[in-house]
Design an enzyme around this catalytic site. Structure first.
Site, PDB file in Angstrom:
ATOM      1  CG  ASP A 112      19.080 -82.385 -93.397  1.00 33.09           C
ATOM      2  OD1 ASP A 112      18.122 -81.659 -93.075  1.00 33.09           O
ATOM      3  OD2 ASP A 112      18.946 -83.438 -94.033  1.00 33.09           O
ATOM      4  CB  THR A 113      19.808 -78.521 -88.376  1.00 38.86           C
ATOM      5  OG1 THR A 113      21.156 -78.797 -88.729  1.00 38.86           O
ATOM      6  CG2 THR A 113      19.708 -78.389 -86.869  1.00 38.86           C
TER       7      THR A 113
END
Length: 330
Positions: free
Chosen positions: A123-124
């Site tokens: 989750d970037t």
């Protein structure tokens, strides 16, 4: 984790690692980042005539997939915190080593018995900026899996990350969990320069990144090759359909996920060669192919432009259609 763990933590100024591919040099963060994986992948692919294969052809994707499998196996075996273990970086990045690895690849059949370590999610956020003076920032921030650890410090508006999910629990592994140690992580903002002689200052060519966990090195290389080998501009390079090579822990099988836009005949031919294929990947599921941003300095990717002319400093930008970013001038 204690308050002392957090209070004693400090940021570091690190020395990037790099490799040459034809006329350019790709720079990535060093271990404990998986930036090494992108460099290993490029080194293996350098041994093949990729342009002659044709973009997203069965030959091109087959060789790419096999190189990814070898690369992920190496990076997950040898990558850890360099402050705690000795990593064979020079050996891994040596061109002779990548040549040996490339010889394992058969053009007409998938390899057997290539096993990586554990792979988890992402989750970037990635962004890049280049200013009017030519200074560049390539930046990644990540909580990792969903909302990270899900733990929100009292009176704070953010959750703590859970990058420790990528520690190994095997006692003798380089990446084995330990106090004060940093885990293998997938964050890898990149810069691209020309391959200048040691006596000359390298010239910046691009700031780029592709988010998405273990898709990141695969995305970096696919997008970069779209420009270097196939003459695509930054936006075209991000738009083009991608391949994601994924290892299933439960079945111990490699899967090749092909995005919509890749020909059905290619998927069928890859199946014939022994690959397990998911095709076509459509809709929201396309998020697995990463989300990238690029800014290039000049048109070094354009085969019709005289590459000896470095007078132009026009910036070209692209933003991935699989996400909600944008290319913007200011």
């Amino acid at each position: 984790m204690t308050l002392d763990d957090l209070s004693s933590h400090a940021s570091e100024v690190i020395t990037p690692i790099s490799t040459e591919y034809k006329s350019v040099r790709l720079w990535e963060p060093p271990p404990n980042s998986q930036g090494l994986a992108a460099l290993l992948l490029l080194n293996i692919l350098e041994n093949f005539s990729l342009k002659a294969f044709g973009h997203n052809s069965s030959d091109y994707i087959h060789v790419l997939v096999e190189a990814v499998r070898l690369t992920l196996t190496d990076s997950l075996r040898y990558l850890g915190d360099p402050n705690h273990v000795t990593l064979p970086l020079e050996t891994l990045l040596d061109k002779n080593y990548s040549h040996q690895r490339a010889q394992r690849i058969s053009v007409d059949r998938a390899m057997e018995g290539v096993k990586p370590g554990q792979m988890t999610g992402s989750d970037t956020v990635y962004f890049c900026v280049i200013d009017s003076q030519g200074n560049a920032c390539s930046f990644v921030n990540s909580n990792y899996m969903g909302f990270g650890s899900g733990l929100v410090p009292k009176d704070c508006g953010f959750p703590l990350q859970n990058r420790g999910a990528n520690f190994s629990l095997h006692r003798n592994h380089l990446n084995c969990v330990s106090g004060g140690k940093r885990p293998y992580h997938t964050i890898m903002p990149a810069l691209l320069t020309d391959s200048a002689a040691k006596s000359q200052k390298p010239q910046l060519l691009a700031a780029l990144g592709v988010m998405g966990g273990f898709m990141q090195p695969q995305g970096h290389v696919q997008v970069l090759l779209n420009m270097l080998e196939f003459g695509m501009n930054p936006q075209q390079a991000l738009d083009a359909p991608r391949v994601y090579v994924q290892y299933d822990q439960k079945t111990e099988e490699w899967w090749v996920n092909l995005e919509e836009g890749i020909d059905q005949q290619v998927a069928e031919e890859l199946t014939r060669r022994g690959h397990k294929i998911n095709w076509p990947i459509t809709g929201h599921a396309r998020s697995q192919f990463g989300r990238g941003q690029i800014i290039t300095v000049g048109e070094w990717w354009n085969p019709s432009v005289n590459q000896d002319d470095h007078s132009t400093r026009v910036l070209w930008a692209g933003s991935d259609p699989r996400a909600d970013g944008c290319a913007q001038g200011y």
